[in-house]
Design a protein around this motif. Structure first.
Motif, PDB file in Angstrom:
ATOM      1  N   MET A   5     -14.202   9.050 -37.443  1.00  0.00           N
ATOM      2  CA  MET A   5     -15.191   8.020 -37.158  1.00  0.00           C
ATOM      3  C   MET A   5     -16.220   8.001 -38.276  1.00  0.00           C
ATOM      4  O   MET A   5     -16.775   9.043 -38.647  1.00  0.00           O
ATOM      5  CB  MET A   5     -15.863   8.261 -35.797  1.00  0.00           C
ATOM      6  N   TYR A   6     -16.460   6.803 -38.812  1.00  0.00           N
ATOM      7  CA  TYR A   6     -17.359   6.631 -39.944  1.00  0.00           C
ATOM      8  C   TYR A   6     -18.484   5.673 -39.558  1.00  0.00           C
ATOM      9  O   TYR A   6     -18.223   4.569 -39.064  1.00  0.00           O
ATOM     10  CB  TYR A   6     -16.611   6.046 -41.140  1.00  0.00           C
ATOM     11  N   ALA A   7     -19.726   6.092 -39.778  1.00  0.00           N
ATOM     12  CA  ALA A   7     -20.884   5.203 -39.641  1.00  0.00           C
ATOM     13  C   ALA A   7     -21.125   4.553 -40.988  1.00  0.00           C
ATOM     14  O   ALA A   7     -21.105   5.222 -42.032  1.00  0.00           O
ATOM     15  CB  ALA A   7     -22.107   5.985 -39.187  1.00  0.00           C
ATOM     16  N   VAL A 111     -21.936   2.053 -28.793  1.00  0.00           N
ATOM     17  CA  VAL A 111     -21.552   3.321 -29.408  1.00  0.00           C
ATOM     18  C   VAL A 111     -22.808   4.181 -29.504  1.00  0.00           C
ATOM     19  O   VAL A 111     -23.793   3.778 -30.132  1.00  0.00           O
ATOM     20  CB  VAL A 111     -20.927   3.125 -30.794  1.00  0.00           C
ATOM     21  N   ALA A 112     -22.772   5.347 -28.866  1.00  0.00           N
ATOM     22  CA  ALA A 112     -23.944   6.225 -28.823  1.00  0.00           C
ATOM     23  C   ALA A 112     -23.661   7.518 -29.588  1.00  0.00           C
ATOM     24  O   ALA A 112     -22.596   8.122 -29.427  1.00  0.00           O
ATOM     25  CB  ALA A 112     -24.319   6.545 -27.382  1.00  0.00           C
ATOM     26  N   PHE A 113     -24.618   7.932 -30.407  1.00  0.00           N
ATOM     27  CA  PHE A 113     -24.513   9.153 -31.195  1.00  0.00           C
ATOM     28  C   PHE A 113     -25.431  10.194 -30.551  1.00  0.00           C
ATOM     29  O   PHE A 113     -26.653  10.012 -30.493  1.00  0.00           O
ATOM     30  CB  PHE A 113     -24.912   8.885 -32.641  1.00  0.00           C
ATOM     31  N   LEU A 114     -24.832  11.283 -30.063  1.00  0.00           N
ATOM     32  CA  LEU A 114     -25.556  12.303 -29.310  1.00  0.00           C
ATOM     33  C   LEU A 114     -25.786  13.545 -30.165  1.00  0.00           C
ATOM     34  O   LEU A 114     -24.944  13.908 -30.999  1.00  0.00           O
ATOM     35  CB  LEU A 114     -24.777  12.717 -28.064  1.00  0.00           C
ATOM     36  N   TYR A 146     -14.677   4.000 -21.160  1.00  0.00           N
ATOM     37  CA  TYR A 146     -15.611   5.096 -21.445  1.00  0.00           C
ATOM     38  C   TYR A 146     -14.842   6.167 -22.206  1.00  0.00           C
ATOM     39  O   TYR A 146     -13.944   6.822 -21.658  1.00  0.00           O
ATOM     40  CB  TYR A 146     -16.173   5.651 -20.131  1.00  0.00           C
ATOM     41  N   LEU A 147     -15.169   6.330 -23.485  1.00  0.00           N
ATOM     42  CA  LEU A 147     -14.499   7.292 -24.352  1.00  0.00           C
ATOM     43  C   LEU A 147     -15.519   8.283 -24.887  1.00  0.00           C
ATOM     44  O   LEU A 147     -16.641   7.906 -25.239  1.00  0.00           O
ATOM     45  CB  LEU A 147     -13.817   6.587 -25.527  1.00  0.00           C
ATOM     46  N   GLN A 148     -15.118   9.535 -24.959  1.00  0.00           N
ATOM     47  CA  GLN A 148     -15.996  10.593 -25.454  1.00  0.00           C
ATOM     48  C   GLN A 148     -15.356  11.233 -26.678  1.00  0.00           C
ATOM     49  O   GLN A 148     -14.183  11.613 -26.653  1.00  0.00           O
ATOM     50  CB  GLN A 148     -16.207  11.648 -24.367  1.00  0.00           C
ATOM     51  N   ASN A 149     -16.126  11.361 -27.740  1.00  0.00           N
ATOM     52  CA  ASN A 149     -15.636  11.923 -28.997  1.00  0.00           C
ATOM     53  C   ASN A 149     -16.490  13.128 -29.369  1.00  0.00           C
ATOM     54  O   ASN A 149     -17.678  12.982 -29.672  1.00  0.00           O
ATOM     55  CB  ASN A 149     -15.710  10.876 -30.102  1.00  0.00           C
ATOM     56  N   ILE A 150     -15.890  14.298 -29.310  1.00  0.00           N
ATOM     57  CA  ILE A 150     -16.580  15.537 -29.653  1.00  0.00           C
ATOM     58  C   ILE A 150     -16.447  15.756 -31.155  1.00  0.00           C
ATOM     59  O   ILE A 150     -15.339  15.813 -31.696  1.00  0.00           O
ATOM     60  CB  ILE A 150     -15.988  16.728 -28.896  1.00  0.00           C
ATOM     61  N   ALA A 164     -21.720  14.460 -30.882  1.00  0.00           N
ATOM     62  CA  ALA A 164     -20.731  13.688 -30.127  1.00  0.00           C
ATOM     63  C   ALA A 164     -21.013  12.205 -30.290  1.00  0.00           C
ATOM     64  O   ALA A 164     -22.139  11.801 -30.603  1.00  0.00           O
ATOM     65  CB  ALA A 164     -20.755  14.071 -28.649  1.00  0.00           C
ATOM     66  N   ILE A 165     -19.968  11.407 -30.072  1.00  0.00           N
ATOM     67  CA  ILE A 165     -20.075   9.952 -30.145  1.00  0.00           C
ATOM     68  C   ILE A 165     -19.416   9.379 -28.900  1.00  0.00           C
ATOM     69  O   ILE A 165     -18.262   9.694 -28.607  1.00  0.00           O
ATOM     70  CB  ILE A 165     -19.403   9.402 -31.415  1.00  0.00           C
ATOM     71  N   VAL A 166     -20.158   8.558 -28.175  1.00  0.00           N
ATOM     72  CA  VAL A 166     -19.665   7.964 -26.931  1.00  0.00           C
ATOM     73  C   VAL A 166     -19.412   6.482 -27.149  1.00  0.00           C
ATOM     74  O   VAL A 166     -20.226   5.794 -27.772  1.00  0.00           O
ATOM     75  CB  VAL A 166     -20.684   8.157 -25.787  1.00  0.00           C
ATOM     76  N   GLU A 167     -18.298   5.998 -26.615  1.00  0.00           N
ATOM     77  CA  GLU A 167     -17.985   4.568 -26.651  1.00  0.00           C
ATOM     78  C   GLU A 167     -17.936   4.056 -25.207  1.00  0.00           C
ATOM     79  O   GLU A 167     -17.174   4.580 -24.392  1.00  0.00           O
ATOM     80  CB  GLU A 167     -16.648   4.334 -27.334  1.00  0.00           C
ATOM     81  N   GLU A 168     -18.746   3.028 -24.913  1.00  0.00           N
ATOM     82  CA  GLU A 168     -18.784   2.443 -23.575  1.00  0.00           C
ATOM     83  C   GLU A 168     -18.602   0.934 -23.666  1.00  0.00           C
ATOM     84  O   GLU A 168     -19.270   0.280 -24.467  1.00  0.00           O
ATOM     85  CB  GLU A 168     -20.111   2.753 -22.888  1.00  0.00           C
TER      86      GLU A 168
END
Length: 230
Positions: A5-7, A111-114, A146-150, A164-168
């Protein structure tokens, strides 16, 4: 096959990233399939956005590859002002409907960056997020994906700390309608209950601060043929 995943930061990324020659270059660089999340477009202009990044993120590119991540980052760097990337492990507690023909998802795709707070060790933070928070997040919002990316490791020389990056995915009406966002059916009391339950859970994982939330439009290219889903 790894998920990367690239910002991205830059102007007019929606048009440039979707161009056929760019997608061909990403394929040549080793991307088996590609997801584009484009921010800053009129369709999501009314949605809530939060940013610790300055300036805010303009796009997110996800690529699935069994090759080195550097060539993909090099393609993206030629189109943008800045690229920061991570290899992630994906979890899919609420798999969204997906069409890999390049059509736009009928959704507000947040897309949330935690970032893990210093007060929690990694194991406890992951438990609170993955085990405790996940069912609350799904039950209190109108998400249909709802996807969770560690985050496992950075894959670009330019570094940013993200855990982590969350996709909702929300219904399109959620852009400007808080009841549509929370799925409360116009009931103010139910809206308040859902918001309170979600916020209490968010605070337990430290996601009430030091977070980026990027409203986007979502596009998928390629084939979901590999068995990487967890």
């Amino acid at each position: 096959m790894a998920k990367l995943m690239y910002a991205l930061w830059g102007s007019d990324l929606g048009g440039s990233l979707a161009a056929a020659d760019v997608r061909a270059a990403l394929t040549d660089a080793g991307a088996d399939r590609v997801q584009l999340n484009i921010a800053g477009v009129p369709e999501v202009a009314g949605a809530m956005a939060l940013s610790t990044f300055v300036p805010p993120i303009d796009a997110i590119v996800s690529a699935w590859s069994d090759s080195r991540p550097e060539p993909i980052a090099e393609v993206l760097a030629g189109l943008t002002d800045r690229v920061v990337g991570w290899e992630v492990t994906e979890r899919r507690p609420l798999p969204p409907p997906e069409t890999w023909d390049g059509s736009r998802a009928d959704a507000l795709a947040n897309v949330a960056f935690l970032r893990r707070p210093d007060t929690l060790d990694r194991a406890e933070w992951l438990h609170r997020w993955l085990e405790d928070h996940t069912p609350i997040a799904i039950a209190t919002q109108a998400t249909f994906g709802y996807l969770q990316n560690i985050v496992e490791r950075p894959v670009t020389p330019d570094l940013e700390h993200v855990d982590a990056i969350v996709e909702e995915l929300f219904p399109p009406a959620a852009v400007g309608d808080i009841h549509a966002f929370y799925g409360s059916g116009g009931d103010d009391a139910e809206l308040s209950r859902r918001m309170t339950a979600l916020l209490d859970s968010v605070v337990r994982i430290g996601a009430h601060e030091n977070i980026d939330v990027v409203p986007t439009l979502r596009y998928l290219y390629g084939s979901p043929s590999s068995g990487i889903w967890l």
